[in-house]
Design an enzyme around this catalytic site. Structure first.
Site, PDB file in Angstrom:
ATOM      1  N   HIS A 112      -3.728  -9.474  -5.145  1.00  0.00           N
ATOM      2  CA  HIS A 112      -5.084  -9.308  -4.612  1.00  0.00           C
ATOM      3  C   HIS A 112      -6.081  -8.885  -5.692  1.00  0.00           C
ATOM      4  O   HIS A 112      -7.159  -8.397  -5.378  1.00  0.00           O
ATOM      5  CB  HIS A 112      -5.073  -8.295  -3.463  1.00  0.00           C
ATOM      6  CG  HIS A 112      -4.296  -8.766  -2.266  1.00  0.00           C
ATOM      7  ND1 HIS A 112      -3.779  -7.921  -1.320  1.00  0.00           N
ATOM      8  CD2 HIS A 112      -3.917 -10.011  -1.888  1.00  0.00           C
ATOM      9  CE1 HIS A 112      -3.141  -8.634  -0.401  1.00  0.00           C
ATOM     10  NE2 HIS A 112      -3.197  -9.896  -0.723  1.00  0.00           N
ATOM     11  N   PHE A 172      -4.830   1.229   3.702  1.00  0.00           N
ATOM     12  CA  PHE A 172      -6.008   0.750   4.427  1.00  0.00           C
ATOM     13  C   PHE A 172      -5.662   0.141   5.779  1.00  0.00           C
ATOM     14  O   PHE A 172      -6.475   0.061   6.667  1.00  0.00           O
ATOM     15  CB  PHE A 172      -6.752  -0.291   3.586  1.00  0.00           C
ATOM     16  CG  PHE A 172      -7.197   0.246   2.270  1.00  0.00           C
ATOM     17  CD1 PHE A 172      -7.866   1.453   2.211  1.00  0.00           C
ATOM     18  CD2 PHE A 172      -6.944  -0.438   1.097  1.00  0.00           C
ATOM     19  CE1 PHE A 172      -8.284   1.963   0.996  1.00  0.00           C
ATOM     20  CE2 PHE A 172      -7.353   0.065  -0.119  1.00  0.00           C
ATOM     21  CZ  PHE A 172      -8.028   1.265  -0.172  1.00  0.00           C
ATOM     22  N   ALA A 221       0.805  -1.221   0.000  1.00  0.00           N
ATOM     23  CA  ALA A 221       0.000   0.000   0.000  1.00  0.00           C
ATOM     24  C   ALA A 221       0.840   1.274   0.000  1.00  0.00           C
ATOM     25  O   ALA A 221       0.443   2.286  -0.580  1.00  0.00           O
ATOM     26  CB  ALA A 221      -0.934  -0.005   1.205  1.00  0.00           C
TER      27      ALA A 221
END
Ligand code: ZN
Length: 244
Positions: free
Chosen positions: A123, A35, A24
């Site tokens: 993901h 997140f 991220a």
């Protein structure tokens, strides 16, 4: 240029078999929140009274599609986000024949927007969506037309984002490919991830090459194994190394 960045530049200059593994933190400089960080949305209980990790789980999605779609369309989509210098630097290194693959935990498409070709999305991606009934695929524009449940224009089935929700397994093909690239790499650069999420984090253990480099602003469980640690903004690091 700091001593660490200078050392990283030498490592990159000396190799033509580099693999990048990112999380991220690679996208935060593009305005997409991490997140999982303390300030990230995962730490806040959403307006629906559920923990975001609950909303973004497979069982919740199957039972409460209305809340799932409202929540994800409001909180996960950043269609106007632009790649930053980390993305551009990696694309440039691939173009020069030095970087073999980008393996990412992000679902935001920014590596592709910067020009990277070989991107392994552990993901999945929010930019690919598919009908759960007939398999028809849809782009992000189709999904963002409204804030409710997205339905297929061919069969009326539910159109879901092609991302890995909590409780769902990773795509085995993508995972095996990531293992292959990491196992064969000469240099592995890990950036913008605290390496806390399994099984993705365990991928690092497959590396048996020459140099393991971590670019991260906080401590990771792998710091003691790294040959070089760069505690600087990842976008600025790549801007200096790749002359951006
Ligand atoms: Zn359909």
């Amino acid at each position: 240029m700091s001593k660490a960045v200078d050392e990283l530049k030498k490592i990159i200059d000396d190799s033509d078999n580099i693999v990048f593994f990112g999380g991220a933190g690679v996208s935060t400089e593009s305005g997409i929140p991490d997140f999982r960080s303390e300030k990230g949305i995962y730490s806040a209980v959403s307006e629906y009274g559920y923990n975001p990790e609950t909303i973004l789980s497979h069982s919740f999605f199957m039972r409460n599609k209305e809340i799932f779609f409202k929540y994800y369309k409001k909180n996960l989509l950043y269609p106007d986000a632009k790649p930053n210098n980390a993305h551009y630097g990696l694309a440039k290194l691939e173009n020069m024949g030095k970087l073999k693959a980008v393996i990412t935990q992000n679902i935001d498409d920014l590596h592709q927007k910067a020009g990277s070709k070989n991107v392994l999305e552990l993901h999945g991606t929010l930019y690919r969506n598919y009908c759960m009934k007939c398999g028809k695929t849809f782009d992000l524009d189709y999904v963002t037309k409204d804030d409710g449940i997205t339905l297929c224009d061919s069969c009326g089935g539910v159109v879901r984002p092609d991302v890995v929700l909590y409780e769902e397994g990773l795509d085995q093909g993508v995972l095996m490919s990531a293992v292959k690239y990491i196992s064969n790499a000469d240099v592995l650069i890990v950036g913008g991830t605290s390496l806390a999420v399994y099984p993705a984090a365990g991928l690092i253990n497959y590396f048996k090459g020459r140099k393991l480099v971590l670019i991260n602003k906080s401590v990771t469980p792998y710091d003691s194994k790294a040959d070089l640690i760069v505690n600087e903004n990842i976008g600025e690091v790549f801007a200096q190394i790749c002359d951006l």
